[in-house]
Design an enzyme around this catalytic site. Structure first.
Site, short mmCIF file in Angstrom:
data_model
loop_
_atom_site.label_atom_id
_atom_site.label_comp_id
_atom_site.label_asym_id
_atom_site.label_seq_id
_atom_site.Cartn_x
_atom_site.Cartn_y
_atom_site.Cartn_z
N LYS A 1 9.69 30.59 46.61
CA LYS A 1 10.86 30.23 47.40
C LYS A 1 10.42 29.28 48.51
O LYS A 1 9.53 29.60 49.29
CB LYS A 1 11.50 31.47 48.02
CG LYS A 1 12.76 31.16 48.81
CD LYS A 1 13.44 32.42 49.28
CE LYS A 1 12.90 32.92 50.60
NZ LYS A 1 13.18 32.04 51.74
N ASP B 1 15.61 27.45 49.07
CA ASP B 1 16.46 28.32 49.88
C ASP B 1 16.85 27.62 51.18
O ASP B 1 16.31 27.92 52.24
CB ASP B 1 15.66 29.61 50.16
CG ASP B 1 16.39 30.60 51.04
OD1 ASP B 1 17.63 30.61 51.04
OD2 ASP B 1 15.70 31.38 51.74
N LYS C 1 20.14 27.38 52.19
CA LYS C 1 21.32 28.07 52.76
C LYS C 1 22.34 27.10 53.33
O LYS C 1 22.67 27.15 54.52
CB LYS C 1 20.89 29.06 53.83
CG LYS C 1 19.92 30.14 53.37
CD LYS C 1 19.66 31.12 54.51
CE LYS C 1 18.87 32.33 54.09
NZ LYS C 1 17.50 32.10 53.73
N ASP D 1 28.61 24.29 55.36
CA ASP D 1 29.36 23.20 56.01
C ASP D 1 30.69 23.08 55.27
O ASP D 1 31.02 23.95 54.44
CB ASP D 1 28.54 21.90 55.93
CG ASP D 1 28.84 20.96 57.10
OD1 ASP D 1 30.04 20.78 57.42
OD2 ASP D 1 27.89 20.39 57.68
N THR E 1 19.87 39.97 55.22
CA THR E 1 19.29 41.32 55.20
C THR E 1 18.71 41.74 56.55
O THR E 1 18.36 42.89 56.74
CB THR E 1 18.19 41.41 54.12
OG1 THR E 1 17.36 40.25 54.23
CG2 THR E 1 18.77 41.48 52.73
N ARG F 1 6.27 38.31 53.78
CA ARG F 1 5.14 38.85 54.55
C ARG F 1 4.32 39.93 53.86
O ARG F 1 3.10 39.92 54.00
CB ARG F 1 5.65 39.31 55.93
CG ARG F 1 5.94 38.14 56.83
CD ARG F 1 6.84 38.48 57.98
NE ARG F 1 8.21 38.73 57.52
CZ ARG F 1 9.24 38.96 58.32
NH1 ARG F 1 9.07 38.97 59.63
NH2 ARG F 1 10.45 39.15 57.84
O1 C5P Z 1 8.72 38.12 54.91
P1 C5P Z 1 9.93 38.64 54.17
O2 C5P Z 1 9.57 39.39 52.91
O3 C5P Z 1 10.87 39.40 55.07
O4 C5P Z 1 10.68 37.30 53.70
C1 C5P Z 1 11.98 37.32 53.15
C2 C5P Z 1 12.40 35.93 52.86
O5 C5P Z 1 13.73 35.98 52.33
C3 C5P Z 1 12.47 34.98 54.07
O6 C5P Z 1 12.08 33.70 53.61
C4 C5P Z 1 13.94 34.97 54.47
O7 C5P Z 1 14.36 33.72 54.98
C5 C5P Z 1 14.62 35.20 53.12
N1 C5P Z 1 15.95 35.80 53.16
C6 C5P Z 1 16.23 37.01 53.76
N2 C5P Z 1 17.50 37.51 53.76
C7 C5P Z 1 18.48 36.84 53.17
C8 C5P Z 1 18.21 35.61 52.54
C9 C5P Z 1 16.92 35.13 52.55
O8 C5P Z 1 15.34 37.66 54.27
N3 C5P Z 1 19.71 37.36 53.11
#
Ligand code: C5P
Length: 243
Positions: free
Chosen positions: A39, A66, A68, A71, A130, A221
């Site tokens: 991603k 991604d 997002k 607009d 999330t 992470r």
């Molecule tokens: O580090 P982590 O596992 O929390 O990363 C989650 C990834 O998913 C990040 O790149 C974040 O921008 C993305 N994301 C998210 N929640 C969403 C959409 C995308 O955490 N609803």
């Protein structure tokens, strides 16, 4: 027994949340054959741009771009058509941009793909991030439950012709039931049992997310910041197999 070349699992999407091409390349090299789907989000794309997508495609990887988009319908549809040429496998918009925006986006993307003889990328909608907790949700002025809003957004996305949504693993089961078997459900907020939540709130383990109906797991992470990222990825793939 899986061979070395098929240790990966296309359902695992690793978030390349790094700032430079060098850091992106070093993580991709380190993860090697264990990860086939990446991603690229705003942090990397805004600093590196299109070359990171070309780099991943040349390595034979799949890409979820991604960005997002959010607009007015005409602007988002135009933006998606510009992005389509990069060759990403999944693009996304915020469902909060509305039904008309999602519908125009899906139609424009399909028309542009047909005109250019390209395979149309999947288009999915962000429902509710999330990282949003119920407290923050209420603070933003919402009186409905987060889960109800996610379901409403997922239904609108499907009706507008999108291929799926991004949602928390905790909402995946209800979306699967409401939107049918073919709908993509991409879930961030994945944490192996006992891991740090970081800034995520509505989380689940990899196996639980898949059991709930997720088609893809976005993991950042827990893999990127692990002492041994490849081991962490392989461990996660193992956990996914046990779902
Ligand atoms: O580090 P982590 O596992 O929390 O990363 C989650 C990834 O998913 C990040 O790149 C974040 O921008 C993305 N994301 C998210 N929640 C969403 C959409 C995308 O955490 N609803």
């Amino acid at each position: 027994m899986k061979g070395v070349e098929d240790v990966h699992d296309d359902r695992l999407i690793v978030a390349l949340d790094v700032h430079t091409m060098e850091d992106a390349k070093s993580l991709v090299d380190e993860l090697g054959e264990s990860v086939s789907y990446y991603k690229v989000g705003m942090e990397l794309f805004y600093s590196v741009g299109a070359p990171v997508v070309s780099y991943l495609k040349e390595k034979g990887k799949k890409v979820f771009l991604d960005l997002k988009l959010h607009d007015i319908p005409n602007t988002v549809a135009g933006g998606l058509c510009s992005l389509m040429g990069l060759g990403a496998d999944i693009l996304n918009v915020h469902a909060g941009g509305g039904y008309a925006m999602m519908k125009k986006s899906a139609e424009a993307l399909h028309a542009a793909a047909e005109e250019q003889g390209m395979e149309c990328p999947k288009l999915i909608a962000i429902t509710v991030l999330t990282s949003i907790s119920p407290e923050e949700w209420r603070r933003m002025g919402h009186t409905s439950e987060i889960g109800d809003q996610v379901l409403r957004f997922a239904g609108l996305a499907k009706e507008a012709g999108l291929d799926g949504v991004v949602a928390s693993p905790q909402e995946a089961a209800a979306i699967r039931e409401a939107c049918g078997a073919d709908f993509l459900i991409v879930t961030p907020g994945i944490r192996p049992a006992g891991a740090s939540m970081d800034d995520q709130n509505r989380i689940a383990t990899p196996a639980a997310a898949l059991r709930n109906g997720a088609t893809h797991l976005v993991v950042g992470r827990p893999i990127r910041a692990a002492e041994h990222p490849r081991e962490a990825a392989e461990k996660m793939i193992k956990e996914m197999e046990d779902a």
